[in-house]
Design an enzyme around this catalytic site. Sequence first.
Site, PDB file in Angstrom:
ATOM      1  N   ASN A 180       0.772  -0.981   0.023  1.00  0.00           N
ATOM      2  CA  ASN A 180       0.032   0.098  -0.089  1.00  0.00           C
ATOM      3  C   ASN A 180       0.966   1.308  -0.006  1.00  0.00           C
ATOM      4  O   ASN A 180       2.002   1.145   0.578  1.00  0.00           O
ATOM      5  CB  ASN A 180      -0.862   0.311   1.348  1.00  0.00           C
ATOM      6  CG  ASN A 180      -1.871   1.269   1.110  1.00  0.00           C
ATOM      7  OD1 ASN A 180      -2.715   1.083   0.297  1.00  0.00           O
ATOM      8  ND2 ASN A 180      -1.826   2.405   1.985  1.00  0.00           N
ATOM      9  N   TYR A 184       0.789   9.877   4.424  1.00  0.00           N
ATOM     10  CA  TYR A 184       0.681  10.500   5.984  1.00  0.00           C
ATOM     11  C   TYR A 184       1.708  11.133   6.389  1.00  0.00           C
ATOM     12  O   TYR A 184       2.917  10.720   6.442  1.00  0.00           O
ATOM     13  CB  TYR A 184       0.508   9.001   6.544  1.00  0.00           C
ATOM     14  CG  TYR A 184      -0.309   7.725   5.915  1.00  0.00           C
ATOM     15  CD1 TYR A 184      -1.420   7.700   5.761  1.00  0.00           C
ATOM     16  CD2 TYR A 184       0.668   6.714   5.744  1.00  0.00           C
ATOM     17  CE1 TYR A 184      -2.050   6.682   5.316  1.00  0.00           C
ATOM     18  CE2 TYR A 184      -0.187   5.604   5.301  1.00  0.00           C
ATOM     19  CZ  TYR A 184      -1.416   5.529   4.978  1.00  0.00           C
ATOM     20  OH  TYR A 184      -2.166   4.357   4.513  1.00  0.00           O
ATOM     21  N   ARG A 185       1.410  12.298   6.848  1.00  0.00           N
ATOM     22  CA  ARG A 185       2.314  13.141   7.234  1.00  0.00           C
ATOM     23  C   ARG A 185       3.306  12.657   8.499  1.00  0.00           C
ATOM     24  O   ARG A 185       3.030  11.535   9.284  1.00  0.00           O
ATOM     25  CB  ARG A 185       1.639  14.414   7.920  1.00  0.00           C
ATOM     26  CG  ARG A 185       1.089  14.159   9.448  1.00  0.00           C
ATOM     27  CD  ARG A 185       0.621  15.478   9.706  1.00  0.00           C
ATOM     28  NE  ARG A 185       0.355  15.489  11.235  1.00  0.00           N
ATOM     29  CZ  ARG A 185      -1.272  15.691  11.560  1.00  0.00           C
ATOM     30  NH1 ARG A 185      -1.969  16.086  10.831  1.00  0.00           N
ATOM     31  NH2 ARG A 185      -1.357  15.294  12.868  1.00  0.00           N
ATOM     32  N   TRP A 198      -0.702   7.660  10.243  1.00  0.00           N
ATOM     33  CA  TRP A 198      -1.750   6.963   9.440  1.00  0.00           C
ATOM     34  C   TRP A 198      -2.783   6.868  10.569  1.00  0.00           C
ATOM     35  O   TRP A 198      -2.675   6.456  11.541  1.00  0.00           O
ATOM     36  CB  TRP A 198      -1.223   5.499   8.940  1.00  0.00           C
ATOM     37  CG  TRP A 198      -0.515   4.717   9.937  1.00  0.00           C
ATOM     38  CD1 TRP A 198      -0.877   4.118  11.112  1.00  0.00           C
ATOM     39  CD2 TRP A 198       0.618   3.842   9.581  1.00  0.00           C
ATOM     40  NE1 TRP A 198       0.013   3.346  11.671  1.00  0.00           N
ATOM     41  CE2 TRP A 198       0.896   3.144  10.760  1.00  0.00           C
ATOM     42  CE3 TRP A 198       1.459   3.932   8.436  1.00  0.00           C
ATOM     43  CZ2 TRP A 198       2.130   2.435  10.979  1.00  0.00           C
ATOM     44  CZ3 TRP A 198       2.671   3.007   8.443  1.00  0.00           C
ATOM     45  CH2 TRP A 198       2.769   2.237   9.654  1.00  0.00           C
ATOM     46  N   GLU A 271      -1.717   1.244  -5.102  1.00  0.00           N
ATOM     47  CA  GLU A 271      -1.530   2.584  -5.599  1.00  0.00           C
ATOM     48  C   GLU A 271      -0.484   2.680  -6.738  1.00  0.00           C
ATOM     49  O   GLU A 271      -0.548   3.375  -7.842  1.00  0.00           O
ATOM     50  CB  GLU A 271      -0.905   3.675  -4.548  1.00  0.00           C
ATOM     51  CG  GLU A 271      -2.177   4.143  -3.688  1.00  0.00           C
ATOM     52  CD  GLU A 271      -2.450   3.035  -2.440  1.00  0.00           C
ATOM     53  OE1 GLU A 271      -1.887   1.944  -2.470  1.00  0.00           O
ATOM     54  OE2 GLU A 271      -3.511   3.352  -1.786  1.00  0.00           O
ATOM     55  N   ASP A 320      -4.122  21.953  10.208  1.00  0.00           N
ATOM     56  CA  ASP A 320      -4.400  20.750   9.352  1.00  0.00           C
ATOM     57  C   ASP A 320      -5.431  21.568   8.246  1.00  0.00           C
ATOM     58  O   ASP A 320      -5.629  22.535   8.246  1.00  0.00           O
ATOM     59  CB  ASP A 320      -5.105  19.895  10.249  1.00  0.00           C
ATOM     60  CG  ASP A 320      -4.618  18.383   9.873  1.00  0.00           C
ATOM     61  OD1 ASP A 320      -4.690  18.312   8.387  1.00  0.00           O
ATOM     62  OD2 ASP A 320      -4.507  17.736  10.601  1.00  0.00           O
TER      63      ASP A 320
HETATM   64  C1  LIG Z   1      -1.625  16.732   1.765  1.00  0.00           C
HETATM   65  C2  LIG Z   1      -2.368  15.594   2.354  1.00  0.00           C
HETATM   66  C3  LIG Z   1      -1.665  14.915   3.471  1.00  0.00           C
HETATM   67  C4  LIG Z   1      -2.405  14.021   4.189  1.00  0.00           C
HETATM   68  N1  LIG Z   1      -2.097  13.609   5.373  1.00  0.00           N
HETATM   69  C5  LIG Z   1      -2.712  12.564   6.036  1.00  0.00           C
HETATM   70  C6  LIG Z   1      -2.068  12.089   7.437  1.00  0.00           C
HETATM   71  O1  LIG Z   1      -1.458  12.742   7.922  1.00  0.00           O
HETATM   72  N2  LIG Z   1      -2.777  10.822   7.780  1.00  0.00           N
HETATM   73  C7  LIG Z   1      -4.005  10.120   7.070  1.00  0.00           C
HETATM   74  O2  LIG Z   1      -4.336   9.411   7.847  1.00  0.00           O
HETATM   75  N3  LIG Z   1      -4.175  10.757   5.829  1.00  0.00           N
HETATM   76  C8  LIG Z   1      -3.738  11.839   5.489  1.00  0.00           C
HETATM   77  N4  LIG Z   1      -4.012  12.168   4.111  1.00  0.00           N
HETATM   78  C9  LIG Z   1      -5.183  11.595   3.394  1.00  0.00           C
HETATM   79  C10 LIG Z   1      -4.685  10.326   2.888  1.00  0.00           C
HETATM   80  O3  LIG Z   1      -3.836  10.521   2.030  1.00  0.00           O
HETATM   81  C11 LIG Z   1      -5.883   9.690   2.107  1.00  0.00           C
HETATM   82  O4  LIG Z   1      -6.704   9.447   2.851  1.00  0.00           O
HETATM   83  C12 LIG Z   1      -5.338   8.016   1.425  1.00  0.00           C
HETATM   84  O5  LIG Z   1      -6.513   7.752   0.692  1.00  0.00           O
HETATM   85  C13 LIG Z   1      -4.706   7.291   2.573  1.00  0.00           C
HETATM   86  O6  LIG Z   1      -4.190   6.100   1.823  1.00  0.00           O
HETATM   87  P1  LIG Z   1      -4.805   4.839   2.052  1.00  0.00           P
HETATM   88  O7  LIG Z   1      -6.262   4.573   1.562  1.00  0.00           O
HETATM   89  O8  LIG Z   1      -3.786   3.853   1.430  1.00  0.00           O
HETATM   90  O9  LIG Z   1      -4.684   4.360   3.453  1.00  0.00           O
HETATM   91  C14 LIG Z   1      -3.654  13.413   3.445  1.00  0.00           C
HETATM   92  C15 LIG Z   1      -3.786  13.798   2.360  1.00  0.00           C
HETATM   93  C16 LIG Z   1      -3.294  14.954   1.644  1.00  0.00           C
HETATM   94  C17 LIG Z   1      -3.615  15.474   0.379  1.00  0.00           C
END
Ligand SMILES: Cc1cc2nc3c(=O)[nH]c(=O)nc-3n(C[C@H](O)[C@H](O)[C@H](O)COP(=O)(O)O)c2cc1C
Length: 520
Positions: A180, A184-185, A198, A271, A320
Amino acid sequence: MAYDDLRAWIAALDRAGELKKIRTEVDPILEITEITDRVSKAQVGSGVHARPAGGPALLFQSVKGHPGSQVLINQFGSARRMNLALEVDELDEVAERIRAFMDVKSPQGFLDKVKMLPMLAEMGKFFPKTVSTGPCKEVIKREKLSLLDFPILQCWPKDAGRFITLPCVVTRDPKTGKRNVGMYRMQIFDEKTAGMHWQRQKIGAEHYRERLRETQPGTASAVDLMARTSGGSQLPEGTVPGGKMEVAVAIGSDPAITFSAIVPAPPDVEEYLIAGFLRQKPVELVKCETVDLEVPASSEIVLEGHVHLDELRSEGPFGDHTGFYSLEDLYPVFHLSCITHRKDPIYSTTIVGKPPMEDGWMGKAVERIFLPLMRLTIPELIDINLPVEGVFHNLMIVSIKKSYPGQARKVMNAIWSLGQAMFTKCIIVVDEDVNVQDIGEVALKALNHIDPERDIQFMLGPVDSLDHASRLPNYGSKMGIDATRKWSTEGFSRPWPDEILMDEKTKALVDKKWKELGLE
Ligand SMILES: Cc1cc2nc3c(=O)[nH]c(=O)nc-3n(C[C@H](O)[C@H](O)[C@H](O)COP(=O)(O)O)c2cc1C
């Protein structure tokens, strides 16, 4: 043709007049944010016609404390750049390609099979391929590692520190072996550790829970495990000390890969495959040096390491997407074991905050691309709008072709059951004749059409981790508003009034006279 890497993408932005190179020295602590925020808020038009334009992408070439480093920001920050990133004139083209693939029916005969060949050949381009090496291996560091070497931003004054904001975090499902990539920051704690943010319902977090389940078979219940990753400070009984999970983080690649990391894809759809579909060329991967994971070969920077299963640490606050600081909470800690990077790596990042910002344009792209996929389970959907002020999860406006009583509520429930759309705090359902992209029209018709006590549906369930108003972290209420016309079969016995519309004859008459009236 697909961009080979971040540098090819930057060159394309430059050619398109979408990039501003900045040679004045700037501080990664707050100053880059202030500049980028002002640029993101640029508008076209004026007064009531003003709409966000996003300003150019910015390449900072003189960053305080990091001589020779460059920082790219706002790369996706306008409608035009989002189209350029995905190499389309309109995002609906991507939706159309998805629709075409989903339309495939079982071939009925030889001719049908022959007709499918080009499509199968195209599908072949989506799958990632592993190559022996790539530009991200130009420099390999196993010793004297430091995350502080990179010009990582502190975005907002009350942020807990510096945060990597545009990382593609790669993990593997311990059960299925599937990879995957999620964005996630990561909060920088020190040279070798960072927070791994995450959120509870994301796939990286699920991989982590799977590893926990694996390391303590038959001991702690799944409920304990969930508690551990839901803000509880107690480690579940039976956690194996020293248990680890491998993580790799790729920063700075071609835009399709970065964008794919935010796409709310189902867990089984990798992805890298989505990126291959978007760029119509396979993503080239290389194996990491110290962990059993693969990262895009062209990445500018790769961080390899582990998350320890018996360690959580306070992360945040962080300014955020919502326009507010997300609160401190417990998250796993990433331990760095190796850095590989290109020579003179370009650090790619973003800021989030009060909309409109770069992430708003990314969200719009997700909205367009997901519409055909949502229609698979909600076929009555005509259009959707997630206004940027609704920060992805607070508001979704949907129009439907209503064919039976209660259908608006059925649609709400379907949305709350659909992947990350489950987080949607407020859903407004309107009839198909309402243009959901026109907020004025939605407000007029929705507010006219509701009897609040009758038409509002409350629901309890999972909410976004960023929701600071819910009764508990990650759990709270949601609201659906049925703003469709009410039918007698729904118990509405009064007549429904006609909408005021001028007749065509009078309109044509006035059209003819319009110039003469001198009202232009
Ligand atoms: C700039 C940006 C930062 C993000 N930061 C986070 C984060 O810190 N934690 C999180 O869970 N999702 C964050 N997201 C949202 C996830 O990237 C998004 O939900 C993504 O679908 C998660 O991937 P996954 O479905 O593979 O878990 C962020 C999105 C963007 C555009």
